[in-house]
Design an enzyme around this catalytic site. Structure first.
Site, PDB file in Angstrom:
ATOM      1  CB  ILE A 196      38.113  42.763  31.419  1.00 18.98           C
ATOM      2  CG1 ILE A 196      38.844  41.814  30.466  1.00 18.98           C
ATOM      3  CG2 ILE A 196      38.093  42.200  32.837  1.00 18.98           C
ATOM      4  CD1 ILE A 196      40.338  41.703  30.738  1.00 18.98           C
ATOM      5  N   GLY A 223      35.064  45.763  35.614  1.00 18.99           N
ATOM      6  CA  GLY A 223      35.638  45.871  36.954  1.00 18.99           C
ATOM      7  C   GLY A 223      37.147  45.847  36.975  1.00 18.99           C
ATOM      8  CB  CYS A 224      39.616  46.836  34.530  1.00 20.84           C
ATOM      9  SG  CYS A 224      39.175  45.458  33.465  1.00 20.84           S
ATOM     10  CB  SER A 268      41.328  47.445  42.341  1.00 16.26           C
ATOM     11  OG  SER A 268      40.003  47.079  42.712  1.00 16.26           O
ATOM     12  N   GLY A 306      40.120  42.066  38.180  1.00 14.47           N
ATOM     13  CA  GLY A 306      39.907  42.676  36.876  1.00 14.47           C
ATOM     14  C   GLY A 306      41.160  43.323  36.328  1.00 14.47           C
ATOM     15  CE1 TYR A 355      30.680  38.330  46.068  1.00  9.17           C
ATOM     16  CE2 TYR A 355      31.165  36.200  47.056  1.00  9.17           C
ATOM     17  CZ  TYR A 355      31.464  37.196  46.143  1.00  9.17           C
ATOM     18  OH  TYR A 355      32.537  37.037  45.295  1.00  9.17           O
TER      19      TYR A 355
END
Length: 247
Positions: free
Chosen positions: A6, A8-9, A11, A14, A140
């Site tokens: 995974i 982007g863990c 915060s 994630g 975005y």
């Protein structure tokens, strides 16, 4: 025992997703740009790796260190809120480098192993703005819409090899640090000409009618990873579900 990697863990979604998969008995490879202690309880089913999805060498090293993986969850992302007119193109490119090209690079690195084993699932986390584009988030939204089309094509392309591609579309979560992981101040992206237009939008952000929790997203990613059907999209959170049903 299955293994998930995974991105982007550190915060938010994630971190919640990593904890959720671990609680379900999976081996979790939690990656982040700057690993730090205290995010997880010690476990022999958990590894924390450094990974910058915009750096090819970092991607290569993480994939090699991870070994065979059964699932890849592309969660890492950055946000920007503001009038597109005032958003520097350098920052637009930065958003795409992480949200779009970073996701694509991770997928490209993971495909060979999954294809050779004839199994695996790739879950790309986008956003409910792909269901109903919102103002003041044009860059975005575009970066996430690109991943929607990419994932749909990927599902067809990899299905013949037993590899699945899925999308999770989270709604609005006030607890996430949407635009705090960038080096630009939101105030700089709201010119005076946009002030009256932006005020009610930011007021809605502050008191949304429906919101998405981190656990909503973690559960949706889990369900997407388990799904063996041709279903592609998994809206996460009551607001995203409502938008999906209305579209």
């Amino acid at each position: 025992m299955k293994t998930v990697l995974i991105t982007g863990c550190s915060s938010g979604y994630g971190l919640a997703t990593a904890r959720h998969f671990h609680a379900k008995g999976w081996t979790v490879i939690a990656t982040m740009r700057s690993p730090r202690e205290g995010l997880f309880a010690p476990s022999d089913r958990l590894r924390i790796l450094s990974l910058d999805v915009t750096d090819p060498d970092s991607i290569r090293a993480a994939i090699e260190a991870a070994g065979p993986i059964d699932a890849l969850v592309n969660n890492a992302g950055i946000g920007v809120v503001g009038a597109f007119e005032a958003t520097p193109m350098a920052h637009v490119r930065k958003v795409f480098e992480t949200n779009t090209f970073g996701t694509m690079a991770m997928v490209q690195a993971a495909i060979p192993g999954m294809r050779s084993r004839g199994s695996g699932v790739i879950v790309n986390v986008t956003s409910s703005v792909t269901l109903a584009p919102m103002p003041l988030a044009a860059a975005y939204t575009a970066s996430k819409q690109a991943i929607e089309g990419f994932s749909g094509s990927l599902a067809h392309e990899l299905g013949a090899f037993g590899v699945r591609a899925k999308l999770v579309e989270p709604g609005y979560a006030p607890t996430t640090r949407f635009a705090e992981n960038t080096d630009i101040d939101v105030a700089d992206l709201i010119p005076e000409a946009y002030a009256d237009f932006a005020a009610p939008i930011f007021a809605d952000f502050a008191t949304p009618a429906l919101t998405t929790s981190e656990s909503d997203v973690a559960e949706a990613v889990w369900l997407a990873a388990q799904d063996k059907t041709d279903r592609l999209r998994f809206p996460a959170g009551p607001d995203a579900v409502a938008l999906a049903q209305a579209s």
